[in-house]
Each structure stands twice: as C-alpha cells, then as structure tokens.
Scaffold this active site. Structure first.
Site, PDB file in Angstrom:
ATOM      1  N   HIS A 110       0.803  -1.228   0.000  1.00 50.82           N
ATOM      2  CA  HIS A 110       0.000   0.000   0.000  1.00 50.82           C
ATOM      3  C   HIS A 110       0.837   1.280   0.000  1.00 50.82           C
ATOM      4  CE1 HIS A 110      -3.537  -2.303   0.070  1.00 50.82           C
ATOM      5  NE2 HIS A 110      -3.753  -2.391   1.374  1.00 50.82           N
ATOM      6  N   HIS A 183      -9.920   2.362   0.571  1.00 49.53           N
ATOM      7  CA  HIS A 183      -9.840   1.160   1.410  1.00 49.53           C
ATOM      8  C   HIS A 183     -10.946   1.150   2.473  1.00 49.53           C
ATOM      9  CE1 HIS A 183      -8.010  -2.316   3.255  1.00 49.53           C
ATOM     10  NE2 HIS A 183      -6.921  -2.225   2.504  1.00 49.53           N
ATOM     11  N   GLU A 313     -11.827  -3.173  -3.202  1.00 47.71           N
ATOM     12  CA  GLU A 313     -10.711  -2.333  -3.615  1.00 47.71           C
ATOM     13  C   GLU A 313     -10.489  -2.492  -5.120  1.00 47.71           C
ATOM     14  OE1 GLU A 313      -7.267  -2.982  -0.918  1.00 47.71           O
ATOM     15  OE2 GLU A 313      -8.711  -4.157   0.245  1.00 47.71           O
TER      16      GLU A 313
END
Length: 347
Positions: A110, A183, A313
């Site tokens: 991420h 997210h 996502e």
C-alpha cells in the site's frame, strides 16, 4: 445537497479538516484531509433508520491509537502510490532497479511506510450547493522509493441517486508504477452483526494467483464452478466455510477493459441495504477483514474486527510492475491517469 467543512484535528501544526457530503435522501459521507480518508457513511435501512455502514472513527486521535497502529487496517484511506503487495519490495523499470520499504514480511504494501493514506491532502475545491470535494496531493521523486514527481487528485461526489462516485486523476514527470484505491470497510447491517450474512455477486470468472507471501505470481486461474465463483450470488458465510478462510481475492474483469461497468453487488437482507460497484478498473480485491483486530471499535461502541467489514478495492493488478503484460500498471510520463469507481447504495 450540500458539503460542509469542519475542523477534525491537528497534525504537526497543520489543521486537518473533514468534509461532509449530504444528499436529499438521508445519505451522508465524511472525508478527512488526512489520507483523503472516508471516516463515515450514514445510510438509511429499509425502515428509514439511518446507521453507520463503514469502519472509522469520529475523532482524529483514534487513527493514531496503539491498537489501530498495531493492526494497520487502512480504514477508509486513499491508498497509494501503488496498492496491494509488491513482491520482495522491488521492481525494475526502464533499466533501473528500485528498492522499496518492506512492510509485510519482505513485501511492500500500500505504498510504503508513509503512503498516501498517511499524508495531508490539500483541498482544491468543494461546493456548498453540491455534495462534492476534490483533494490533491503531490508526491516527490523517490518518495517511498518510487520514481517521478506525481500530482494526484481525488474527487468524491455524492448524488441524489445515492451514488458515491470516486474519481482519480494523476500526472507524472517520469514513468512510475501507479494505482490507487479507496480502502473502506463496509458493513451493510450497520454493524448489527458481522458480514457473513451478506450475499455477494462479482461479475468475474478469473482471479489472480498469489504466493504464500501474499504477492501476485503473474498466473491467473478460473474460479468457474469453485467455491469462490461469485458470478451467481452467494452468502459470504457459505464461501468462508467452503474455503476454510476469509476472502482476500483479486478478481479480474478482463472482458470490459477500462470501461465503466457494474462489476459487483453486495446485499444484506435484514437491513434491506445493497451496494452496487461500478468501476473502470481491470480488477477488484474482495477482502472480508480476516486480519482486522477485534480491539477496534468506533467511539459509539460499534464493534469492528474479524469479518466485521468487507472491502471492494478496485485498482490495477497487485504486483503489476513485476508481472508481464499487466494492464496499465506503469503510468507513463505526461500521460494522464484516469480512474472512476462508484458505490451505489440501495435500501
């Protein structure tokens, strides 16, 4: 419809604001400038009762609690410069080797230690008459190890059709791996129970194969006829039981290319709520919060934890820069990045 700005907190002397988007149907969405983070979505149920449907906190300080930092679930954040895991935290681009921070074992995750979800975004514009706000972030060359100076915009809009539209744009001065997503963890029951009673349909016959570290291998596999084939709706619980595990699946939408289309629908029968997902992206990670800490809860007492929220996502291929022919995983210098995802709520 309207947008209102309120103070949310202070970080290193800089004010953090929160923007509340409201439509005419009782839906409201709160977004913080810290991480361009969705902190709250309030939604009616079939009886008109308005309830919270996403994981998050009402106070800025709770995003820095020991329990939250230890678990790092990225609640509601805008995740980048490249979301999901990058194998061995490295990649090669245009003849150069790049090393990234190791976040999960030997892999990057991420965007690194201080990804986009941990940055303060600037607000370009918002409207008092419309439910919309645009935020911007500048990421410098070699920040978190990625090449190129990049300017990123994300625009959140709430319509009277109960659509939360998230539009992403970016431009870079050097080729760079790039894909971002939101997210948020949803629970359409209003956290009355976990998400295993939700039913899920995903318009995909294929998923990525991940190795034991959680990185995509470059191989894709058919799910047709298997427990995790969601082309016809199934309850999350029945698939969890069949798999003996929670979802962390990246489903592919190979046929639609980069056109905006409906890719998924999640329904919670007791509340009557459902959420349709539309995206221009080539895949979606369905995650059912199997690693989320049971220590986390909203200030009101809403309980988070394992299987108490699901994520949709939408983004480019995880580990895409290390996968041959992964579509549009590298943003070319001077070429605009353009991506849209819509969450449409019904009750």
């Amino acid at each position: 419809m309207k947008t209102t700005q309120t103070d949310f907190g202070v970080l290193e002397g800089e004010a953090i604001h929160q923007y509340t988007l409201e439509n005419d149907n009782g839906v409201s969405v709160k977004i913080s400038t810290y991480g361009a983070t969705i902190t709250s979505i309030l939604l009616p149920n079939k009886n008109g009762k308005i309830e919270e449907i996403v994981c998050g906190f009402d106070t800025f300080e709770n995003y820095f609690s020991d329990a939250y930092k230890a678990n790092a679930p990225y609640f509601g954040g805008t995740v980048g410069r490249y979301c999901s895991q990058i194998k061995d935290a490295q990649f090669s681009l245009n003849g150069k080797e790049y090393e990234l921070a190791k976040i999960v074992g030997d892999n990057n995750l991420h965007g690194g230690k201080v990804g986009f979800d941990k940055k303060i975004w600037k607000v370009n514009s918002f409207s008092n008459e419309l439910a919309t706000v645009q935020m911007e972030l500048k990421s410098k060359h070699l920040e978190e190890g990625f090449p190129g100076n990049i300017t990123v915009q994300v625009t959140f809009s709430l319509t009277n059709e109960n659509e939360l539209k998230i539009q992403y744009g970016a431009i870079t001065d050097q080729d760079t791996p790039f894909t971002i997503t939101n997210h948020s963890y949803f629970n359409l029951s209003g956290f009355a129970e976990n998400v295993e009673g939700h039913s899920v349909m995903i318009n995909s016959s294929t998923k990525q194969v991940w190795d034991e570290t959680g990185a995509a291998t470059g191989e894709n596999v058919s799910v047709v006829g298997k427990a995790d084939d969601l082309q016809s709706a199934k309850t999350i619980k029945e698939v969890h039981e069949a798999m003996g595990d929670g979802f962390e699946h990246f489903y592919l939408f190979e046929d639609k290319g980069f056109e905006l289309d409906k890719v998924a629908e999640i329904t919670e029968p007791k509340s009557g709520r459902s959420m349709e997902v539309f995206t221009t992206e080539p895949g979606m990670l369905l995650y059912t919060g199997k690693y989320t800490s049971d220590e986390l809860q909203r200030e009101s007492g809403l309980q988070y934890g394992k299987y108490r929220g699901f994520c949709c996502e939408t983004h480019r291929y995880p580990n895409g820069m290390n996968i041959k022919n992964a579509p549009k995983s590298i943003l070319k210098a001077g070429e605009p990045y353009d991506s849209t995802t819509i969450f449409k709520f019904n009750w």
